[in-house]
Design an enzyme around this catalytic site. Structure first.
Site, PDB file in Angstrom:
ATOM      1  N   ASP A  60       1.400   4.387   2.808  1.00  0.00           N
ATOM      2  CA  ASP A  60       2.399   3.815   1.520  1.00  0.00           C
ATOM      3  C   ASP A  60       3.693   3.610   2.351  1.00  0.00           C
ATOM      4  O   ASP A  60       4.145   4.169   3.263  1.00  0.00           O
ATOM      5  CB  ASP A  60       2.457   5.067   0.899  1.00  0.00           C
ATOM      6  CG  ASP A  60       2.836   4.487  -0.546  1.00  0.00           C
ATOM      7  OD1 ASP A  60       2.920   3.307  -0.867  1.00  0.00           O
ATOM      8  OD2 ASP A  60       3.155   5.181  -1.469  1.00  0.00           O
TER       9      ASP A  60
ATOM     10  N   ASN B 196      -5.845  -1.479  -6.755  1.00  0.00           N
ATOM     11  CA  ASN B 196      -4.879  -2.147  -6.124  1.00  0.00           C
ATOM     12  C   ASN B 196      -4.857  -3.514  -6.493  1.00  0.00           C
ATOM     13  O   ASN B 196      -4.073  -4.478  -6.363  1.00  0.00           O
ATOM     14  CB  ASN B 196      -4.766  -2.100  -4.426  1.00  0.00           C
ATOM     15  CG  ASN B 196      -3.910  -0.834  -4.019  1.00  0.00           C
ATOM     16  OD1 ASN B 196      -4.450  -0.613  -2.881  1.00  0.00           O
ATOM     17  ND2 ASN B 196      -2.944  -0.486  -4.525  1.00  0.00           N
TER      18      ASN B 196
HETATM   19  C1  FPP Z   1       0.939   0.695   0.396  1.00  0.00           C
HETATM   20  O1  FPP Z   1       2.485   0.112   0.299  1.00  0.00           O
HETATM   21  C2  FPP Z   1       0.275  -0.095   1.256  1.00  0.00           C
HETATM   22  C3  FPP Z   1      -1.078  -0.947   0.873  1.00  0.00           C
HETATM   23  C4  FPP Z   1      -1.523  -0.944  -0.616  1.00  0.00           C
HETATM   24  C5  FPP Z   1      -1.605  -1.769   1.763  1.00  0.00           C
HETATM   25  C6  FPP Z   1      -1.940  -0.925   3.169  1.00  0.00           C
HETATM   26  C7  FPP Z   1      -2.582  -1.927   4.070  1.00  0.00           C
HETATM   27  C8  FPP Z   1      -2.115  -1.976   5.364  1.00  0.00           C
HETATM   28  C9  FPP Z   1      -1.273  -1.027   6.142  1.00  0.00           C
HETATM   29  C10 FPP Z   1      -2.769  -3.033   6.176  1.00  0.00           C
HETATM   30  C11 FPP Z   1      -3.969  -2.285   6.923  1.00  0.00           C
HETATM   31  C12 FPP Z   1      -4.838  -3.509   7.548  1.00  0.00           C
HETATM   32  C13 FPP Z   1      -6.068  -3.478   7.906  1.00  0.00           C
HETATM   33  C14 FPP Z   1      -6.666  -4.681   8.452  1.00  0.00           C
HETATM   34  C15 FPP Z   1      -6.954  -2.341   7.354  1.00  0.00           C
HETATM   35  P1  FPP Z   1       3.055  -0.218  -0.822  1.00  0.00           P
HETATM   36  O2  FPP Z   1       3.025  -1.739  -1.009  1.00  0.00           O
HETATM   37  O3  FPP Z   1       2.467   0.669  -2.035  1.00  0.00           O
HETATM   38  O4  FPP Z   1       4.389   0.048  -0.621  1.00  0.00           O
HETATM   39  P2  FPP Z   1       5.714   0.638  -1.767  1.00  0.00           P
HETATM   40  O5  FPP Z   1       5.039   1.888  -2.286  1.00  0.00           O
HETATM   41  O6  FPP Z   1       6.801   0.830  -0.939  1.00  0.00           O
HETATM   42  O7  FPP Z   1       5.658  -0.283  -2.756  1.00  0.00           O
END
Ligand code: FPP
Length: 239
Positions: free
Chosen positions: A19, A67
């Site tokens: 996250d 998501n």
């Molecule tokens: C949460 O951060 C993250 C995600 C929903 C996406 C996670 C995916 C990756 C790190 C890419 C992985 C790649 C592969 C190929 C598996 P957020 O957007 O909720 O962050 P925030 O809480 O700061 O808004």
């Protein structure tokens, strides 16, 4: 660097809730999609590191069943990143003998991504190193519902006696069938919640939350989590 010889107790199965990509980008006045790009780069790097520490199973939460509610632009950016980084990691993960498996409902992805998922699993199927579960369109409630439907069907069609149903009958119908439960669940980005990740499997998992945002969760950060895990006294309901 932590490895098998560092004298530490290395968890067999680690789960990570990645996250904080959005906040990482916001802090730099960049679009959220750039945060995901750096997050995806980190996914590749940290997975390789963890595979060298002695961890046997790593489950990463990449995209939840919830998501899809994000703006279309962000969902599309994430799908493109999945495609790109899956291609890139085909080579990396071969060098590290990492076996890749996807957990979650793959039917919702576009044909190109489904093809890549299948290819990544196929080329890695005989590898003997760490097992990497990438949870995509994964949600625990959905996973449990799926297991319940399978059991109900076995009762209806195959004469399964409801009284004879055991925990094992549930576990063997989860995506994680045959795997040990996670010993340690790490969440980056500072929140203290599971967000529909491995709810059944985490009954006795140790939980570690760090303020560090996912793109900044590097090797030393993982080492810190392992050190903290080594301080925990796991009793599994005993004394
Ligand atoms: C949460 O951060 C993250 C995600 C929903 C996406 C996670 C995916 C990756 C790190 C890419 C992985 C790649 C592969 C190929 C598996 P957020 O957007 O909720 O962050 P925030 O809480 O700061 O808004």
């Amino acid at each position: 660097m932590i490895d098998k010889d560092s004298g530490l107790h290395i968890p067999e199965h680690v789960g990570i809730i990645m996250d904080g990509n959005g906040r990482w980008a916001k802090k730099r006045a960049l679009p959220r999609s750039v945060g995901h790009k750096f997050g995806a780069q980190n996914f590749r790097k940290i997975t390789r590191y963890i595979s060298k520490t002695g961890v046997k199973v790593l489950t990463l939460y990449a995209f939840s069943t919830e998501n899809w509610k994000r703006p279309l632009e962000e969902v599309s950016a994430l799908m493109s990143l999945f495609k790109q980084y899956l291609v890139d990691s085909l080579t990396d993960f071969r060098e590290d003998d990492i076996k890749v498996v996807f957990i979650g409902d793959k039917s919702a992805f576009d044909p190109k991504l489904r093809e890549l998922i299948q290819e990544s699993e196929e080329v890695a199927k005989d590898r003997k190193g760490m097992l990497l579960n990438i949870a995509m369109n994964y949600g625990s409630r959905d996973e449990i519902l799926r297991a319940v439907k399978m059991i109900a069907n076995d009762v209806k069609e195959h004469g399964l006696d409801p009284e004879s149903i055991t925990q094992n009958d549930i576990e063997s119908r989860l995506y994680t069938a045959g795997l040990p439960d996670p010993d340690l669940i790490i969440r980056t980005g500072g929140e203290f919640r599971l967000s529909n990740f491995l709810l059944y499997q985490s009954a006795y998992s140790e939980f570690y939350s760090t303020e560090t945002l996912w793109p900044d969760f590097h090797e030393e950060e993982f080492d810190k989590a392992i050190m903290e895990y080594n301080q925990r006294n796991r009793r599994f309901g005993g004394v």
